[in-house]
Design an enzyme around this catalytic site. Structure first.
Site, PDB file in Angstrom:
ATOM      1  N   GLY A 204      56.648  20.936   4.347  1.00 62.16           N
ATOM      2  CA  GLY A 204      56.399  20.509   5.693  1.00 62.16           C
ATOM      3  C   GLY A 204      57.924  19.679   5.933  1.00 62.16           C
ATOM      4  O   GLY A 204      59.081  20.073   5.537  1.00 62.16           O
TER       5      GLY A 204
ATOM      6  N   ILE B 262      59.012  25.861   2.108  1.00 58.53           N
ATOM      7  CA  ILE B 262      58.821  24.617   2.578  1.00 58.53           C
ATOM      8  C   ILE B 262      58.515  23.696   2.985  1.00 58.53           C
ATOM      9  O   ILE B 262      56.992  24.367   2.505  1.00 58.53           O
ATOM     10  CB  ILE B 262      59.196  25.005   4.174  1.00 58.53           C
ATOM     11  CG1 ILE B 262      60.210  26.273   4.741  1.00 58.53           C
ATOM     12  CG2 ILE B 262      59.923  23.588   5.381  1.00 58.53           C
ATOM     13  CD1 ILE B 262      59.846  27.241   5.915  1.00 58.53           C
TER      14      ILE B 262
ATOM     15  N   ASP C 159      53.772  18.099  10.750  1.00 54.61           N
ATOM     16  CA  ASP C 159      53.630  17.905   9.344  1.00 54.61           C
ATOM     17  C   ASP C 159      54.661  17.206   8.743  1.00 54.61           C
ATOM     18  O   ASP C 159      54.788  17.361   7.707  1.00 54.61           O
ATOM     19  CB  ASP C 159      53.481  19.144   8.787  1.00 54.61           C
ATOM     20  CG  ASP C 159      53.475  19.852   7.616  1.00 54.61           C
ATOM     21  OD1 ASP C 159      52.635  18.464   7.014  1.00 54.61           O
ATOM     22  OD2 ASP C 159      53.210  20.709   7.201  1.00 54.61           O
TER      23      ASP C 159
ATOM     24  N   HIS D 147      60.185  25.512  10.320  1.00 51.93           N
ATOM     25  CA  HIS D 147      58.828  26.387  10.321  1.00 51.93           C
ATOM     26  C   HIS D 147      58.968  27.552  11.088  1.00 51.93           C
ATOM     27  O   HIS D 147      58.425  28.645  10.901  1.00 51.93           O
ATOM     28  CB  HIS D 147      57.456  25.247  10.137  1.00 51.93           C
ATOM     29  CG  HIS D 147      57.902  24.248   9.075  1.00 51.93           C
ATOM     30  ND1 HIS D 147      58.490  23.594   9.027  1.00 51.93           N
ATOM     31  CD2 HIS D 147      56.908  24.122   8.360  1.00 51.93           C
ATOM     32  CE1 HIS D 147      57.889  23.151   8.332  1.00 51.93           C
ATOM     33  NE2 HIS D 147      57.121  23.719   7.524  1.00 51.93           N
TER      34      HIS D 147
ATOM     35  N   ASP E  57      59.827  22.533  14.626  1.00 51.73           N
ATOM     36  CA  ASP E  57      60.484  21.187  14.010  1.00 51.73           C
ATOM     37  C   ASP E  57      62.131  21.964  14.151  1.00 51.73           C
ATOM     38  O   ASP E  57      63.348  21.741  13.515  1.00 51.73           O
ATOM     39  CB  ASP E  57      60.243  20.998  12.836  1.00 51.73           C
ATOM     40  CG  ASP E  57      60.030  21.607  11.566  1.00 51.73           C
ATOM     41  OD1 ASP E  57      59.584  23.470  12.052  1.00 51.73           O
ATOM     42  OD2 ASP E  57      59.935  21.606  10.560  1.00 51.73           O
ATOM     43  N   GLY E  58      62.560  23.540  14.083  1.00 49.99           N
ATOM     44  CA  GLY E  58      62.955  23.903  14.253  1.00 49.99           C
ATOM     45  C   GLY E  58      63.074  24.687  12.993  1.00 49.99           C
ATOM     46  O   GLY E  58      63.983  25.868  12.790  1.00 49.99           O
TER      47      GLY E  58
ATOM     48  N   ALA F 147      51.212  29.361   5.866  1.00 47.06           N
ATOM     49  CA  ALA F 147      50.353  29.859   5.193  1.00 47.06           C
ATOM     50  C   ALA F 147      48.401  29.679   5.935  1.00 47.06           C
ATOM     51  O   ALA F 147      48.090  29.831   5.101  1.00 47.06           O
ATOM     52  CB  ALA F 147      50.051  28.239   4.514  1.00 47.06           C
TER      53      ALA F 147
ATOM     54  N   HIS G 192      48.791  24.067  10.922  1.00 43.86           N
ATOM     55  CA  HIS G 192      49.717  24.557  11.399  1.00 43.86           C
ATOM     56  C   HIS G 192      49.563  26.105  11.795  1.00 43.86           C
ATOM     57  O   HIS G 192      49.974  27.003  10.434  1.00 43.86           O
ATOM     58  CB  HIS G 192      50.847  24.243  10.319  1.00 43.86           C
ATOM     59  CG  HIS G 192      50.699  24.043   8.938  1.00 43.86           C
ATOM     60  ND1 HIS G 192      49.547  25.291   8.929  1.00 43.86           N
ATOM     61  CD2 HIS G 192      50.317  22.897   8.717  1.00 43.86           C
ATOM     62  CE1 HIS G 192      49.489  24.805   7.448  1.00 43.86           C
ATOM     63  NE2 HIS G 192      49.826  23.910   7.185  1.00 43.86           N
TER      64      HIS G 192
END
EC number: 3.5.1.25
Lengths: 432, 377
Positions: free
Chosen positions: A347, A345, A307, A285, A282-283, A251, A247
């Site tokens: 996931g 957040i 994720d 993250h 996903d809009g 992170a 991702h």
């Protein structure tokens, strides 16, 4: 020449459809065989075997895409892979149930992901998460391509929602063996393939740099993630054999103009092969523009991942979550998952087709470009080119039939209409 | 010779496709009595295949009882090479229709013994009852199948070395690399094509216009192998306007006029007669059965009939070939109306110019044959 018997079970010809081929949608037919579970070389079948399809299905102009390949799925439909059940035989059943549900979303194969956990949990669950397609049975649903262990060799500074107390540093390969279990990581210790397909680690910690080649030699994909690595460190990791970034942007250090960090290796600098990278579209993250920039930086490495957590597909509410040694809770509100009582957040709860549609809307990418990010690119990342993620003859006949709907503003989105696994239809969208 | 001229590629292709469909339907093929169709490759027939596929998908025609023989195939490239004629046929036709692979015949350019392959191919054509309709295209040099200029007009299926021009023209399909272009091919012979009961040729575009002119307005010549069609009893050429550019205005007008006249009389220039229909068709009163289930006309039984020019094929070809199976007469679909073909020569006052023409008028029929035979020798 082939036999003269016309009986050759289960050949279906899909016609009047647009096939995903490279960067184009091409009108054509695809022949699939339910006996072998593979896509047929139709011309050879005709001229050599003198065989016609048993069935021809007119798809009315819909799109035929290879089945989606999901590289980061923590759980779904109420089941979390990072779970120890009292009766572990139930675990197998839960995974099998999940597979049947998951396939209906268009994901025909995936990499079940286990977050940072204790050694005990890895040793218990990994034997259930290895490759599951050996039976080549369509009714089994989505197929595991092997497990993804996201941790625990991660940087505590970039833990995300992972429990810092279980994070470790690896000094030797023995540390990996001790953590995951010898038989889960060494091909010669087990019959057939090993459960672990992919490891996410912070390369800057311990001796991970030296361990990367050892993992590669076992056929395990090394992914950089949850890491404080600088651009230089990330480059060394790529040179050592890391081929993936977990991702991207999340992170890890953000892109700084004087130290581009992990994102920097997507440049062509250092004459390194550029790694693949997962992006959560996903809009929540990532900002849409960030997603677009990442895609533009290296379209051939761009992989859409969800994720998703086990709350995917469940109603809003607070759900328990095993996180290392702690029992925590995650609050689901709409598509947003947050660690209870925080703004972290935890996931996502999206499904892959949503990410594809988001990406289409944000980026101006074409349909084939977007589908590539969930088919051929992840398949290439998992060393499964020619087997998954494409419609060439000889590949597994895992297919997603999509309709593309348009409004005055353009493409309104793709809808999963049918899903085929190993040459057999396993899902049909009845709402259509 | 029937020459059908249409305004453009699409209309010409449409005519040919419709014609083939009508022929198959009229034939009423069955598993034991299939329609045998000869097929070409190349750019000319692309539109025909496309329309045939459309008509199949629309349920207007079935290829279930159609047997096909392709004209040619390259030697030395893999069967499934993108440029092989196997691939061409698969992509443009076979994969889209309900033809059974067992009914498909294409020469194998990778056969261990190419000569044996050719002999076997001829045998297969014969054992399937001969070709009912051979569809063809032509090259710019007037070649039919791979019968390049200079091919014997009596040739049969064989190994053929491609003309340099053809190799050059084909190089565009092989990355413009001459080394990759096959230099040899297997092809049916001129004679093989002429033995079909009917030959339909589609000629499209200005680049083919010189070849068309040579084949229609000039004599039979092995340098323009399509001209051999003049020897066939039932040839038909369908072309677009561009392909007529080298023809004389009067030639074009003539052929257009006879088509108009025919239509005004209530019939099209389709092959009307008993060239071959299925066994299930009602047997006309004036036929007698010869050789089991084969219908044959017996010349002279039907009357009154105006005899059309007797083609030389019946002399050139052995009597046993399918093309010569039936005595030739020009006969309309409608049993009451007979087509009296107009002739170019009759429009010219100075008929001396045409003294040497190949096809004599009805009045000169009998004594005309002697001359014609010399040409065909």
């Amino acid at each position: 020449m082939g036999s003269t018997t016309p009986t050759h079970d289960g050949i279906t010809k899909l016609t009047n459809c647009r096939l995903l081929r490279g960067n184009a949608l091409v009108w054509g037919d695809v022949w699939v065989c339910s006996t072998t579970g593979k896509i047929l070389r139709s011309q050879a079948t005709f001229y050599d075997d003198l065989i016609l399809p048993d069935k021809t299905i007119d798809l009315g102009g819909r799109i035929v895409s290879p089945g989606f390949v999901e590289c980061q799925l923590n759980g779904a439909f109420g089941f979390n892979f990072s779970t120890v059940l009292e009766d572990m035989s139930q675990y197998r059943k839960r995974v099998s149930d999940l597979n049947k549900m998951l396939v209906q979303t268009g994901v025909t194969s995936y990499v079940p992901t286990v977050t940072s956990q204790t050694s005990e949990l890895y040793k218990k669950v990994l034997p259930f998460l290895g490759t599951s397609g050996q039976r080549r049975a369509a009714e089994d649903g989505a197929e595991s391509l092997g497990a993804h262990v996201e941790g625990p060799f991660l940087n505590p500074g970039k833990n995300g929602v992972h429990n810092v107390s279980v994070l470790r540093q690896a000094e030797s390969f023995k540390d990996l063996e001790d953590m995951y279990g010898v038989s889960n990581i060494n091909p010669d210790a087990t019959e057939g393939s090993i459960p672990i397909k992919m490891i996410t680690a912070a390369p800057e910690l311990g001796h991970m740099m030296e361990l990367i080649p050892k993992l590669r030699s076992r056929g395990i994909v090394c992914s950089i993630g949850h890491s404080e690595a600088t651009y230089e460190e990330a480059s060394v990791a790529v040179a050592a054999g890391a081929t993936m970034i977990t991702h991207l942007f999340n992170a890890m250090r953000p892109l700084h103009h004087r130290n581009p960090g992990i994102f920097g290796v997507l440049g062509i600098a250092e004459r390194l092969p550029r790694p693949f990278f997962g992006v959560i579209a996903d809009g929540i993250h990532l900002h849409p523009t960030t997603v677009k920039i990442a895609w533009n930086a290296h379209p051939d490495g761009f992989i859409l991942v969800t994720d998703a957590m086990h709350m995917a597909g469940l109603p809003d509410g607070t759900y328990p979550w095993t996180n290392g040694e702690a029992q925590q809770f995650i609050t689901k509100k709409g598509a947003v998952l947050l660690l209870e009582g925080s703004e972290t957040i935890a996931g996502s709860s999206s499904i892959l087709i949503d990410c594809v549609n988001n990406f289409l809307q944000w980026s101006g990418a074409t349909i084939p470009q977007a589908l590539k990010a969930v088919t051929s690119t992840p398949a290439a990342m998992l060393d499964l080119k020619g087997v998954k993620g494409n419609l060439e003859a000889g590949a597994d006949a895992d297919l997603v039939i999509l309709s593309d709907n348009y409004t005055e503003d353009g493409l309104a989105g793709l809808v999963v209409e049918e899903v085929w696994k190993f040459g057999i239809k396993v899902f049909e969208n009845c709402a259509a | 010779m029937r020459l059908i001229i249409r305004d453009d590629t699409e209309a010409a292709s449409f005519y040919v496709a419709n014609y083939i469909i009508e022929r198959i339907k009229h034939f009423n093929p069955t598993p034991t009595h299939p329609f045998v169709l000869g097929l070409p490759t190349g750019s000319s027939p692309l539109g025909v295949y496309r329309i045939l596929v459309e008509k199949y998908k629309a349920g207007e025609i079935s290829f279930e009882n159609v047997v096909t023989f392709n004209m040619d195939e390259y030697i030395g490239i893999p069967r499934d090479h993108p440029q092989s004629y196997h691939t061409f046929m698969w992509q443009h036709f076979f994969s889209h229709v309900n033809i059974h692979p067992r009914n498909v015949h294409i020469l194998n350019g990778n056969a261990p013994n190419l000569e044996a392959e050719c002999v076997e191919y001829e045998a297969k054509i014969k054992s399937s009852g001969g070709v009912d309709l051979f569809l063809a295209g032509i090259g710019e040099d007037g070649h039919i199948a791979f019968n390049e200029p200079g091919s014997s007009l009596a040739s049969r299926t064989r190994v053929k070395t491609l003309a340099y021009d053809t190799v050059l023209a084909n190089s565009r399909f092989f990355n413009n690399d001459l080394d990759q272009v096959p230099k040899m091919a297997l092809t049916v012979g001129v004679q093989t094509v002429l033995e079909a009961r009917e030959v339909v040729v589609i000629v499209l575009g200005a680049r083919k216009s010189l070849a068309l002119q040579k084949c229609i307005e000039q004599g039979v010549n092995h340098m323009w192998t399509l001209s051999s069609l003049q020897l066939h009893p039932h040839p038909m050429i369908v072309c677009d306007e561009d392909a007529t550019l080298e023809l004389q205005v009067k030639t074009v007008k003539y052929f257009k006029s006879i088509e108009l006249v025919a239509r005004a009389q209530g019939f099209e220039q389709i092959l009307p007669s008993k060239v071959r229909t299925g066994p299930s068709k009602p047997v006309p009163v004036q036929t007698i059965l010869v050789n089991g289930d084969h219908e044959r006309y017996v010349n002279g039984i039907e009357s009154p009939t105006i005899l059309a020019p007797q083609p030389t094929t019946s002399r050139l070809l052995s009597a046993a070939t399918p093309a010569a199976e039936y005595p030739i007469r020009s006969r309309s679909v409608s049993p009451d109306i007979e087509l009296v073909p107009d002739r170019m020569a009759s429009r010219i006052t100075d008929s001396a110019v045409f003294r040497g023409r190949l096809t004599p008028g009805p009045e000169a029929q009998t004594n005309g044959f002697a001359r014609v035979n010399i040409v065909g020798a």
